[in-house]
Design an enzyme around this catalytic site. Sequence first.
Site, PDB file in Angstrom:
ATOM      1  N   ILE A 117     -34.181   9.430   8.239  1.00 39.11           N
ATOM      2  CA  ILE A 117     -35.658   9.029   7.716  1.00 39.11           C
ATOM      3  C   ILE A 117     -35.425   8.311   5.848  1.00 39.11           C
ATOM      4  O   ILE A 117     -35.239   9.469   6.015  1.00 39.11           O
ATOM      5  CB  ILE A 117     -36.798  10.336   7.996  1.00 39.11           C
ATOM      6  CG1 ILE A 117     -36.481  10.611   9.324  1.00 39.11           C
ATOM      7  CG2 ILE A 117     -37.874   9.105   7.185  1.00 39.11           C
ATOM      8  CD1 ILE A 117     -37.328   9.175   9.929  1.00 39.11           C
TER       9      ILE A 117
ATOM     10  N   GLY B  42     -32.697  12.430  10.654  1.00 44.03           N
ATOM     11  CA  GLY B  42     -31.417  11.906  10.706  1.00 44.03           C
ATOM     12  C   GLY B  42     -31.933  10.452  11.127  1.00 44.03           C
ATOM     13  O   GLY B  42     -31.887   9.564  11.275  1.00 44.03           O
TER      14      GLY B  42
ATOM     15  N   SER C  61     -31.441  16.310  16.221  1.00 41.85           N
ATOM     16  CA  SER C  61     -30.460  16.666  15.250  1.00 41.85           C
ATOM     17  C   SER C  61     -29.068  16.244  15.292  1.00 41.85           C
ATOM     18  O   SER C  61     -28.169  16.842  16.230  1.00 41.85           O
ATOM     19  CB  SER C  61     -30.740  17.606  14.238  1.00 41.85           C
ATOM     20  OG  SER C  61     -29.556  17.691  12.671  1.00 41.85           O
TER      21      SER C  61
ATOM     22  N   THR D 100     -30.139  26.791  14.176  1.00 39.29           N
ATOM     23  CA  THR D 100     -29.224  25.407  13.757  1.00 39.29           C
ATOM     24  C   THR D 100     -28.272  25.719  15.390  1.00 39.29           C
ATOM     25  O   THR D 100     -27.263  27.608  14.727  1.00 39.29           O
ATOM     26  CB  THR D 100     -29.134  25.064  12.805  1.00 39.29           C
ATOM     27  OG1 THR D 100     -29.735  24.862  11.832  1.00 39.29           O
ATOM     28  CG2 THR D 100     -28.363  24.010  12.324  1.00 39.29           C
TER      29      THR D 100
ATOM     30  N   GLY E  80     -34.512  15.187   5.096  1.00 33.93           N
ATOM     31  CA  GLY E  80     -33.411  16.143   4.947  1.00 33.93           C
ATOM     32  C   GLY E  80     -32.606  15.568   3.371  1.00 33.93           C
ATOM     33  O   GLY E  80     -33.162  15.437   1.892  1.00 33.93           O
ATOM     34  N   ARG E  81     -32.095  14.450   2.835  1.00 34.48           N
ATOM     35  CA  ARG E  81     -31.301  14.093   2.362  1.00 34.48           C
ATOM     36  C   ARG E  81     -32.774  12.967   1.089  1.00 34.48           C
ATOM     37  O   ARG E  81     -32.797  13.958   0.095  1.00 34.48           O
ATOM     38  CB  ARG E  81     -30.343  12.625   2.241  1.00 34.48           C
ATOM     39  CG  ARG E  81     -28.888  13.590   3.151  1.00 34.48           C
ATOM     40  CD  ARG E  81     -27.760  12.319   3.211  1.00 34.48           C
ATOM     41  NE  ARG E  81     -27.147  13.377   3.643  1.00 34.48           N
ATOM     42  CZ  ARG E  81     -26.255  13.584   4.929  1.00 34.48           C
ATOM     43  NH1 ARG E  81     -27.063  13.144   5.097  1.00 34.48           N
ATOM     44  NH2 ARG E  81     -24.776  13.707   5.035  1.00 34.48           N
TER      45      ARG E  81
ATOM     46  N   TYR F 285     -29.030  30.674  10.897  1.00 35.98           N
ATOM     47  CA  TYR F 285     -28.047  30.304  11.421  1.00 35.98           C
ATOM     48  C   TYR F 285     -27.417  31.891  11.424  1.00 35.98           C
ATOM     49  O   TYR F 285     -27.866  32.852  10.732  1.00 35.98           O
ATOM     50  CB  TYR F 285     -26.301  29.923  10.273  1.00 35.98           C
ATOM     51  CG  TYR F 285     -26.358  28.384   9.615  1.00 35.98           C
ATOM     52  CD1 TYR F 285     -26.330  27.757  10.713  1.00 35.98           C
ATOM     53  CD2 TYR F 285     -26.756  28.884   8.395  1.00 35.98           C
ATOM     54  CE1 TYR F 285     -26.364  26.582  10.273  1.00 35.98           C
ATOM     55  CE2 TYR F 285     -27.072  27.008   8.355  1.00 35.98           C
ATOM     56  CZ  TYR F 285     -26.813  26.392   8.751  1.00 35.98           C
ATOM     57  OH  TYR F 285     -26.306  24.937   8.978  1.00 35.98           O
TER      58      TYR F 285
END
Length: 393
Positions: free
Chosen positions: A305, A303, A269, A171, A325-326, A145
């Site tokens: 998956i 996004g 994303s 990002t 990700g999550r 960032y």
Amino acid sequence: MSQPDARHAPLAQIPPGIACARDYELLCEHFIPAPTLAYLAGGAGHDRTRDANLAAFDDWTIWPRLLRDVTHGHTRLALAGAELSHPFLLAPVAFQKLVHPGAETETARAAAALGACLVASTLSSAPLEDIATANADGRRWFQLYFQPERAATQALARRAEAAGYEALVVTLDAAIRLPSLSALRAGFVMPADCAAGNLQTLAASAEAFPAAPPGQSRIFQGAMRAAPGWADLDWLRSETRLPVWVKGVLHPDDAADCRARGIAGVIVSNHGGRALDGAPASLAALPGVRAAVGADYPLLFDGGIRSGGDAFKALALGANAVLVGRLQVWALSVAGALGVAHVLKLLREELEACMAQAGCATLADIGPHCLAAAHEPLAAVRAIPPHPCGPAD
């Protein structure tokens, strides 16, 4: 509002009953306190974009093909000059100490063991150097960032270079982060012992977003005064020896601009639905971005998956590889590094099974021809040929 007591501690073994990767999503609620789960699972606003990410996969079906020889099949690929054994990368997810005391070092160990490229977050609980040590035998990138002061951004980039990270992933879709309504309603409060391990020495700079002048917008003249622009991205490329990727791309024109400016690759994303609520689903944006950058430009997908079949669809629509990700966080909460390694193994096997049934022996065989739009008549894809004997009398 105080946080409730934690639920089950992470297990030291894979729990029984895990039949597919997504089962970890169903199980994690027994290991993550409800307010924390609301924070991690929720998106921005009313969760429209988060939900759209998942629903977009149902817009496509996969054509099964018969009698294809896939006995020489594999999931290997070349990405950014590296040979990877499968197309699953671990996405940057902040503050993993929320779900496991080992935090990102556990995730890093799993990535190395399963040959997955790890993308470590600027907002990781563990310092990037500790993550690199845990991932010493693996491939790793650092998600960056921009900080309000260029010197702070430069310092993070230098640390990533010194710790052996192979790329910077910038990002750019989260200049403004509105509170998650799900987290607010659940009463989530970030625990005092869960801080950004990379920013401890940069705390003053990282929190120095200027307030708006009296009578002006706290968004336009406040928060956005610290937001980066194209000049900042060009500056970063000139300041690092690492290839720079951009994450958070949805619009085809932005993707084309990134390529024209020498960005190494882009990641389609929408921040998991945690930035602009109402943005397109990542999967819906993917074909347009691929068309804008051409067939030879590195393009990753992030996004929603949740399975190997999801990954197959993203690859068919133009991605070279996908980020998880999550799902990695759910697995981390349940069984630490072992859980993350297990979810990667399951995703790869699910992808292989999908490839085999679709007649695709390699990732290069996967393309738009493998999919059919779920809501269009199949006859529209290819006209039915006439009967060889002609019309009946």
